[in-house]
Each structure stands twice: as structure tokens, then as C-alpha cells.
Design a protein around this motif. Structure first.
Motif, PDB file in Angstrom:
ATOM      1  N   ARG A   1       2.834  -3.267 -11.697  1.00 64.19           N
ATOM      2  CA  ARG A   1       2.777  -3.686 -13.103  1.00 64.19           C
ATOM      3  C   ARG A   1       1.332  -3.777 -13.582  1.00 64.19           C
ATOM      4  NH1 ARG A   1       4.141  -9.540 -15.839  1.00 64.19           N
ATOM      5  NH2 ARG A   1       4.034  -8.836 -18.005  1.00 64.19           N
ATOM      6  N   ALA A   2       0.470  -4.341 -12.746  1.00 63.21           N
ATOM      7  CA  ALA A   2      -0.938  -4.472 -13.134  1.00 63.21           C
ATOM      8  C   ALA A   2      -1.593  -3.105 -13.295  1.00 63.21           C
ATOM      9  CB  ALA A   2      -1.686  -5.295 -12.091  1.00 63.21           C
ATOM     10  N   ALA A   3      -1.245  -2.168 -12.428  1.00 64.17           N
ATOM     11  CA  ALA A   3      -1.822  -0.834 -12.524  1.00 64.17           C
ATOM     12  C   ALA A   3      -1.426  -0.163 -13.835  1.00 64.17           C
ATOM     13  CB  ALA A   3      -1.368   0.007 -11.338  1.00 64.17           C
ATOM     14  N   GLU A   4      -0.163  -0.353 -14.240  1.00 61.63           N
ATOM     15  CA  GLU A   4       0.295   0.240 -15.483  1.00 61.63           C
ATOM     16  C   GLU A   4      -0.445  -0.335 -16.684  1.00 61.63           C
ATOM     17  OE1 GLU A   4       4.464   0.679 -18.053  1.00 61.63           O
ATOM     18  OE2 GLU A   4       4.498  -0.175 -16.031  1.00 61.63           O
TER      19      GLU A   4
ATOM     20  N   THR B   1      -3.504  -2.242 -16.652  1.00 59.91           N
ATOM     21  CA  THR B   1      -4.970  -2.156 -16.593  1.00 59.91           C
ATOM     22  C   THR B   1      -5.481  -0.724 -16.500  1.00 59.91           C
ATOM     23  OG1 THR B   1      -5.042  -2.280 -14.166  1.00 59.91           O
ATOM     24  CG2 THR B   1      -5.050  -4.371 -15.379  1.00 59.91           C
ATOM     25  N   ARG B   2      -4.597   0.210 -16.066  1.00 63.51           N
ATOM     26  CA  ARG B   2      -4.936   1.615 -15.841  1.00 63.51           C
ATOM     27  C   ARG B   2      -5.854   1.797 -14.644  1.00 63.51           C
ATOM     28  NH1 ARG B   2      -5.213   4.075 -22.051  1.00 63.51           N
ATOM     29  NH2 ARG B   2      -3.537   2.757 -22.869  1.00 63.51           N
ATOM     30  N   ILE B   3      -5.896   0.795 -13.755  1.00 60.64           N
ATOM     31  CA  ILE B   3      -6.587   0.887 -12.472  1.00 60.64           C
ATOM     32  C   ILE B   3      -5.530   1.159 -11.405  1.00 60.64           C
ATOM     33  CG2 ILE B   3      -7.994  -0.336 -10.764  1.00 60.64           C
ATOM     34  CD1 ILE B   3      -9.074  -2.070 -13.045  1.00 60.64           C
ATOM     35  N   PRO B   4      -5.699   2.162 -10.570  1.00 68.12           N
ATOM     36  CA  PRO B   4      -4.686   2.471  -9.554  1.00 68.12           C
ATOM     37  C   PRO B   4      -4.360   1.268  -8.669  1.00 68.12           C
ATOM     38  CG  PRO B   4      -6.290   4.244  -9.691  1.00 68.12           C
ATOM     39  CD  PRO B   4      -6.811   3.136 -10.554  1.00 68.12           C
ATOM     40  N   ALA B   5      -3.072   1.141  -8.296  1.00 65.00           N
ATOM     41  CA  ALA B   5      -2.609  -0.011  -7.505  1.00 65.00           C
ATOM     42  C   ALA B   5      -3.370  -0.131  -6.188  1.00 65.00           C
ATOM     43  CB  ALA B   5      -1.111   0.107  -7.255  1.00 65.00           C
ATOM     44  N   ARG B   6      -3.680   1.005  -5.554  1.00 63.81           N
ATOM     45  CA  ARG B   6      -4.367   0.944  -4.266  1.00 63.81           C
ATOM     46  C   ARG B   6      -5.785   0.377  -4.417  1.00 63.81           C
ATOM     47  NH1 ARG B   6      -7.798   5.154  -4.468  1.00 63.81           N
ATOM     48  NH2 ARG B   6      -7.248   6.897  -5.869  1.00 63.81           N
ATOM     49  N   GLN B   7      -6.414   0.625  -5.567  1.00 66.19           N
ATOM     50  CA  GLN B   7      -7.755   0.081  -5.781  1.00 66.19           C
ATOM     51  C   GLN B   7      -7.696  -1.429  -6.020  1.00 66.19           C
ATOM     52  OE1 GLN B   7      -9.990   2.236  -8.730  1.00 66.19           O
ATOM     53  NE2 GLN B   7      -9.897   4.162  -7.605  1.00 66.19           N
ATOM     54  N   ILE B   8      -6.657  -1.887  -6.712  1.00 66.53           N
ATOM     55  CA  ILE B   8      -6.496  -3.328  -6.907  1.00 66.53           C
ATOM     56  C   ILE B   8      -6.260  -4.008  -5.561  1.00 66.53           C
ATOM     57  CG2 ILE B   8      -5.131  -5.132  -8.029  1.00 66.53           C
ATOM     58  CD1 ILE B   8      -4.449  -3.126 -10.232  1.00 66.53           C
ATOM     59  N   ALA B   9      -5.395  -3.416  -4.734  1.00 72.48           N
ATOM     60  CA  ALA B   9      -5.108  -3.974  -3.409  1.00 72.48           C
ATOM     61  C   ALA B   9      -6.367  -4.002  -2.549  1.00 72.48           C
ATOM     62  CB  ALA B   9      -4.013  -3.164  -2.729  1.00 72.48           C
ATOM     63  N   GLN B  10      -7.175  -2.941  -2.630  1.00 68.28           N
ATOM     64  CA  GLN B  10      -8.395  -2.888  -1.831  1.00 68.28           C
ATOM     65  C   GLN B  10      -9.402  -3.939  -2.281  1.00 68.28           C
ATOM     66  OE1 GLN B  10      -8.876  -0.782   0.959  1.00 68.28           O
ATOM     67  NE2 GLN B  10     -10.478  -2.339   1.201  1.00 68.28           N
ATOM     68  N   LEU B  11      -9.508  -4.147  -3.601  1.00 65.62           N
ATOM     69  CA  LEU B  11     -10.416  -5.183  -4.094  1.00 65.62           C
ATOM     70  C   LEU B  11      -9.979  -6.558  -3.608  1.00 65.62           C
ATOM     71  CD1 LEU B  11     -12.795  -6.155  -5.815  1.00 65.62           C
ATOM     72  CD2 LEU B  11     -11.275  -6.156  -7.808  1.00 65.62           C
ATOM     73  N   ALA B  12      -8.672  -6.819  -3.608  1.00 66.36           N
ATOM     74  CA  ALA B  12      -8.172  -8.097  -3.117  1.00 66.36           C
ATOM     75  C   ALA B  12      -8.535  -8.293  -1.649  1.00 66.36           C
ATOM     76  CB  ALA B  12      -6.661  -8.183  -3.314  1.00 66.36           C
ATOM     77  N   ALA B  13      -8.358  -7.235  -0.856  1.00 59.60           N
ATOM     78  CA  ALA B  13      -8.679  -7.318   0.569  1.00 59.60           C
ATOM     79  C   ALA B  13     -10.179  -7.521   0.788  1.00 59.60           C
ATOM     80  CB  ALA B  13      -8.199  -6.060   1.282  1.00 59.60           C
ATOM     81  N   ASP B  14     -10.988  -6.782   0.037  1.00 60.16           N
ATOM     82  CA  ASP B  14     -12.442  -6.916   0.170  1.00 60.16           C
ATOM     83  C   ASP B  14     -12.905  -8.311  -0.239  1.00 60.16           C
ATOM     84  OD1 ASP B  14     -12.499  -4.283   0.983  1.00 60.16           O
ATOM     85  OD2 ASP B  14     -13.194  -3.499  -0.956  1.00 60.16           O
ATOM     86  N   TYR B  15     -12.326  -8.833  -1.315  1.00 58.12           N
ATOM     87  CA  TYR B  15     -12.715 -10.160  -1.799  1.00 58.12           C
ATOM     88  C   TYR B  15     -12.322 -11.235  -0.781  1.00 58.12           C
ATOM     89  CZ  TYR B  15     -13.329 -14.057  -5.074  1.00 58.12           C
ATOM     90  OH  TYR B  15     -13.742 -15.215  -5.687  1.00 58.12           O
ATOM     91  N   ALA B  16     -11.152 -11.105  -0.174  1.00 52.59           N
ATOM     92  CA  ALA B  16     -10.707 -12.075   0.830  1.00 52.59           C
ATOM     93  C   ALA B  16     -11.617 -12.058   2.047  1.00 52.59           C
ATOM     94  CB  ALA B  16      -9.263 -11.785   1.237  1.00 52.59           C
ATOM     95  N   ALA B  17     -12.070 -10.865   2.437  1.00 51.60           N
ATOM     96  CA  ALA B  17     -12.843 -10.728   3.671  1.00 51.60           C
ATOM     97  C   ALA B  17     -14.309 -11.118   3.511  1.00 51.60           C
ATOM     98  CB  ALA B  17     -12.746  -9.287   4.169  1.00 51.60           C
ATOM     99  N   ALA B  18     -14.832 -11.004   2.310  1.00 53.74           N
ATOM    100  CA  ALA B  18     -16.271 -11.206   2.104  1.00 53.74           C
ATOM    101  C   ALA B  18     -16.624 -12.689   2.076  1.00 53.74           C
ATOM    102  CB  ALA B  18     -16.711 -10.544   0.806  1.00 53.74           C
ATOM    103  N   GLU B  19     -17.573 -13.074   2.886  1.00 56.35           N
ATOM    104  CA  GLU B  19     -18.099 -14.440   2.871  1.00 56.35           C
ATOM    105  C   GLU B  19     -19.611 -14.381   2.951  1.00 56.35           C
ATOM    106  OE1 GLU B  19     -16.876 -17.263   2.284  1.00 56.35           O
ATOM    107  OE2 GLU B  19     -14.732 -16.804   2.317  1.00 56.35           O
ATOM    108  N   PRO B  20     -20.301 -14.814   1.917  1.00 55.61           N
ATOM    109  CA  PRO B  20     -19.752 -15.284   0.641  1.00 55.61           C
ATOM    110  C   PRO B  20     -19.514 -14.127  -0.337  1.00 55.61           C
ATOM    111  CG  PRO B  20     -22.104 -15.670   0.715  1.00 55.61           C
ATOM    112  CD  PRO B  20     -21.740 -15.059   2.035  1.00 55.61           C
ATOM    113  N   ALA B  21     -18.720 -14.425  -1.369  1.00 55.54           N
ATOM    114  CA  ALA B  21     -18.478 -13.485  -2.467  1.00 55.54           C
ATOM    115  C   ALA B  21     -18.766 -14.203  -3.772  1.00 55.54           C
ATOM    116  CB  ALA B  21     -17.031 -12.996  -2.444  1.00 55.54           C
TER     117      ALA B  21
END
Length: 551
Positions: free
Chosen positions: A146-149, A151-171
Motif C-alpha cells: 500500500r505504501a509503495a502505491e 509514495t511511488r517508492i518500490p516496496a523492496r526499497q521501503i523494506a530495505q530502508l527499514a532494515a538499514d535503519y534498525a541495524a544502524a547504531e546510531p542513526a
């Protein structure tokens, strides 16, 4: 901002709600944290992930840029979330071209994805927030698809940003003013701040978020004004055109005093404002250092000093310091500073209150006395004059959120569902369709104009930025003269085709004066004067327009 406030208060003038910039952001920041200090720019070098969300440091925050470079040299990734690509590959690792007005959808989708993968910080949520249930419930509806539709950002890029944000310390997230400039502005800012909170990205240098830092030095405005607030109507500055046309409640406006601004070039619905300024029965005074677009309609022009000719006391905005500025040169010609003009006007109108007799020294001491909080005991005029810059002590040179800087709320928690922001805090409001004007026009800062202050000096011909795909659909080519238009007006300029902007979006620089355009009409001529539900801010990025060849 002291003697003028006293003058207009004593006069009983209508009060102006200054909502063109940072209104939704300010309202949400105050409700969530009481404007907690944010991550200082020098501490960005400690971050492993930096998200520039609707921020353009390369044009309007250039003192952040060196720290972005240093952070990348130390291994950080920099992600830009923006409808338009700014900055080079030397500073930006990834660009997520988001469709304007959909930031709340992206933030909630990131929270949804983080929750699905058990990447929320339950301990932080429990100990340092309230109202988390509201944002977590709102996020449940925002799947990646739904978010991809939206925002027009591909779903895989949103998922990757979430994963990167979770892993990064600090962010750290640098929250710009782009996300607020649409009908969903307040909700977008709320969702972005909630994202940082539910992941607990605080407690370390370079971790958390940055908004404006203007609330660090807390100023008691009542002490500065020294006169009670008048019982006069308040007018949202975005509705200046309506006000001058007599469309608002109350008596018609008979006099307009313009200073420290250029509303013809910077306020929505330019043509309505011009029609109001052309009224024969309107008395208009413009007090400025240069002959602005607005000054062309003045009955009286008063020359103001420039920043080189005046004394100022500035609290923090980007840096954590109180700054005192002395004139470099004496005022030229008949130019005068604000406090001198307004105190003389008060005397000329027979206002005998002692508040109008204060000189600059007294005003300066009153201003320092009005600053509250842990820094107040270190402030005095002598030290300020000697050192010119007084840094805030957190303790230490910069704040660490939830270590040396905390929310200024009663329980020192982030309030993720403040009741004063209403039940639709995390709602996504669909953009209004307009078949005749299908493009969404944004008007961001450029490298020449972050406001209208230097618009008169712009020598280059303005260009409308458009994606090659959108141009091809309209039979348009690079460099071609075009007209950008909607029901409010039209602007003539040349076209620039670029892959650095979203499909379906056009971009025209803000801050340019009308003289820069062949038909003497600039971007605000196309901007509607609707306001956001939260904060009643300007909706520059909700502008619908179409582009066609100019014969």
C-alpha cells in the motif's frame, strides 16, 4: 521582535499568525516534546545512517554538508527522501523519490515493517513515551504494498530502508520542512518523530533526530512584549489575499504595514494579494532595505537597514549558541532599524507608555532577562558583548537526546498521541484530483534563493524542472519556453528535463521575484491558499498545475 510587537499591540491591530513556514512542524514538536533539542550537526559524524527527510542541506543548510562528507568518510550511509534529487554522489548514497504529500504513509509503513520484524524498542516505548498505541495502530494499515502505491517508492526499497535503519547504531534523521508543506504536513512530522521514538534511536552521540533548535534558549515572550496581548482577531498569513479582499470575518482592512517580508513573492495566491494591494482605499506602508515586489504597491516606502547596519540578538536555530551582532557600518542614507522606527511611530501617535521609551540597551537587558532555563544564570550584557557567542551547556558542547536533553513535557516523555492534535493525527488525506492540472508543482529552495531576500539578484533565467517522461507525454523538449498554469494563474519560463525529479512532479524555485519571469508572475501565483489541518500551515506542495508549450 520587541518594539514592533508593542506598537501593534497598543494600536490594537489584527494579529498575524506566521504560518508560511514551520507552523505544522512547530505545533507537533511542541506537543510531542516541548521542542526538545535535536542532534547537533557536528555529531552527525558519529552516525552510521543519516536520513535527510525532505531536507536540502546543499542549498539551505550548507553548514551541515561538511559533516555529511566526514560521516561518509567514516563509513556512514546517507539516504535522501525527497521528490527532487539534491546533492551529488559524493554526499548521497541513495535517493528515494517520494511523491509529495505521502511522507506520513512512508513513515507509518516503516513502523509497520519494523514491528513485523520485531525491531521496535519495547523498553524505550514503555519508559520514555506515552500514546504509542495510537501510532502502532495507525501503522497496521500501511503494508509495504500500500505504501509503495501511494509514495511511488518500490516496496523492496521501503523494506530495505527499514532494515538499514534498525541495524544502524546510531542513526539520525534530519527532518526538513519539505514534509510539512502539504495537507498532510502535521501528520507527516508526527509519524517521522514517532518512528524515531518507537525504535528508541536515542541515547548516543549522532542518534535521534534534528528539527529546528530554536526552542533551546527558552524566551518568555510576555517579558519581552511588556504589554498585554490585544483582543484582536488573528489572521493566518496564508490568507492575506482573502483578508485584503474582505473575505474574512471582521471589519475590512484599511491599512497594511509590511516589514521583514515580501508577501507578493512568498505568500500563496500571489494574484489575489496583488488585487488586494491595488485597492484604492488601502493604505500600504512597506519598510524594507530594497524595492521588493511588494514595495511596488506601497503608498509610502521607508528605508530599513541591512544586516550589516544593525544590532541583533539571535537565539539558536541551527547551532546551540546565543549570538550578539554589532553593526559593521553605520546606517546608510535615511535607513533605520526596526526598534527606532516603531518607537518613533509610537511617540508620534501619542503612546505615552514607558515601554516605548526604552533604548536598545534596555531592550537588550530585558531580552536576556526573558531567557529561561539552565543557561540563564550565565547571561549578562557585559559577557555577551565581550564574547559575542555564548554556547549552551547541556552539559557538554552538544545535546544527546534522552541523556543530556529531554522532552520539556511534564513527565519528560515523548507524547505520541497528544490530545490537542486531534483524533486524525496519523491520518493520510488523499490529494485532490484535478484532471486539467495533473502535475504536482513543488517550489523548493535553490542555490540562489532559500528565501526572497536575494531574489532581486538572480540573473539566470528560471527553469521548470520536469521528468523526461512527463515532457514526452506533452511533446515538450529541453530548453523550450513553456507556460505553467492552473486556475489561479500562469508562469512563463524555460523547461529543463532531468531524471532528478519524480514522475508526475514539476519543480520551480521559490524566492524568485516576479521580474525574473517574462510575464512577471512567479511560483506563488500558482499556489492555493488552503492550509494544513494540523498547524494551519502553507500547502505549497499541494499545487496542481499543467505545462504546455509557450507560443
Amino acid at each position: 521582535g520587541t518594539m514592533d510587537a508593542r506598537f501593534f499591540s497598543r494600536l490594537g491591530a489584527s494579529r498575524l499568525d506566521r504560518t508560511v513556514c514551520a507552523a505544522p512542524t512547530g505545533v507537533v514538536a511542541r506537543a510531542f516534546t516541548g521542542k526538545m533539542p535535536g542532534v547537533a550537526f557536528p555529531d552527525y559524524v558519529h552516525a552510521k545512517l543519516i536520513v535527510l527527510w525532505g531536507a536540502n542541506p546543499f542549498h539551505s543548510n550548507i553548514h551541515l554538508v561538511p559533516f555529511l562528507k566526514q560521516a561518509r568518510e567514516r563509513g556512514a550511509r546517507v539516504v535522501l527522501i525527497d521528490p527532487r534529487r539534491t546533492g551529488s554522489a559524493s554526499y548521497i548514497d541513495q535517493w528515494l523519490p517520494i511523491f509529495p504529500g505521502t511522507d506520513v504513509a512512508l513513515a507509518l509503513a516503516l513502523i509497520h515493517e519494523l514491528a513485523q520484524n520485531d525491531n521496535l524498542d519495547a523498553a524505550f516505548i514503555r519508559e520514555h513515551t506515552s500514546g504509542s498505541e495510537a501510532v502502532l495502530e495507525a501503522a497496521q494499515a500501511w503494508t509495504l504494498e500500500r505504501a509503495a502505491e501511494v509514495t511511488r517508492i518500490p516496496a523492496r526499497q521501503i523494506a530495505q530502508l527499514a532494515a538499514d535503519y534498525a541495524a544502524a547504531e546510531p542513526a539520525v534523521i534530519r527532518v526538513g520542512w519539505g514534509p510539512e508543506r502539504n495537507r498532510n504536513g502535521g501528520s507527516a512530522i508526527a509519524a517521522i518523530l514517532a518512528l524515531v521514538a518507537v525504535t528508541g534511536k536515542f541515547g548516543r552521540r549522532g542518534g535521534g533526530y534534528t528539527l529546528s533548535n530554536s526552542g533551546t534558549f527558552r524566551v518568555n515572550d510576555a517579558k519581552l512584549a511588556a504589554l498585554p496581548e490585544p483582543k484582536a482577531r488573528r489572521i493566518n498569513m496564508n490568507h492575506l489575499g482573502r483578508a485584503l479582499a474582505g473575505e474574512l470575518d471582521g471589519p475590512p482592512i484599511q491599512a497594511l504595514f509590511v516589514y521583514d517580508c515580501n508577501p507578493v513573492a512568498s505568500v500563496p495566491d500571489q494574484n489575489a494579494i496583488v488585487r488586494g494591494l491595488l485597492r484604492e482605499d488601502l493604505f500600504t506602508v512597506v519598510f524594507d532595505a530594497v524595492r521588493t515586489d511588494t514595495a511596488e504597491y506601497a503608498d509610502i516606502l521607508l528605508p530599513a537597514v541591512t544586516f550589516l547596519e544593525q544590532r541583533e540578538l539571535l537565539n539558536s536555530y541551527g547551532a546551540y549558541a546565543l549570538q550578539y551582532i554589532e553593526p559593521v557600518i553605520e546606517p546608510l542614507g535615511e535607513s533605520r532599524a526596526n526598534e527606532a522606527v516603531f518607537s518613533d511611530l509610537a511617540r508620534a501617535m501619542g503612546f505615552s507608555e514607558p515601554e516605548f521609551q526604552e533604548d536598545f540597551e534596555s531592550l537588550l537587558r530585558r531580552a536576556l532577562a526573558g531567557i529561561e532555563g539552565p543557561v540563564a544564570d550565565r547571561l549578562n550584557v557585559e559577557r555577551l558583548r565581550r564574547e559575542r557567542i555564548l554556547p549552551f551547556d547541556f552539559p557538554g558542547p552538544a545535546p544527546i537526546q534522552f541523556v543530556t536533553a529531554f522532552p520539556q513535557t511534564e513527565d519528560r516523555k515523548m507524547r505520541l498521541a497528544p490530545p490537542e492534535l486531534g483524533p486524525r493525527l496519523y491520518a493520510y488525506r488523499e490529494p485532490e484530483g484535478d484532471a486539467k492540472h495533473p502535475l504536482l508543482l513543488i517550489s523548493p529552495a535553490s542555490d540562489k534563493t532559500i528565501s526572497t531576500v536575494l531574489g532581486e539578484l538572480n540573473g539566470a533565467e528560471p527553469r521548470l524542472l520536469l521528468h523526461p517522461g512527463d515532457a514526452a507525454e506533452r511533446g515538450l523538449s529541453d530548453g523550450q519556453p513553456v507556460r505553467v498554469f492552473n486556475a489561479l494563474g500562469e508562469v512563463h519560463c524555460r523547461l529543463e528535463l532531468s531524471g532528478r525529479i519524480c514522475r508526475g512532479v514539476a519543480s520551480l524555485p521559490k524566492g524568485l521575484w516576479r521580474r525574473s519571469f517574462p510575464n512577471r508572475s512567479s511560483s506563488t501565483a500558482l499556489v492555493p491558499d488552503q492550509v494544513s489541518e494540523i498547524g494551519a500551515g502553507a500547502c505549497f506542495n499541494d499545487t496542481r498545475a499543467e505545462v504546455a508549450a509557450l507560443d
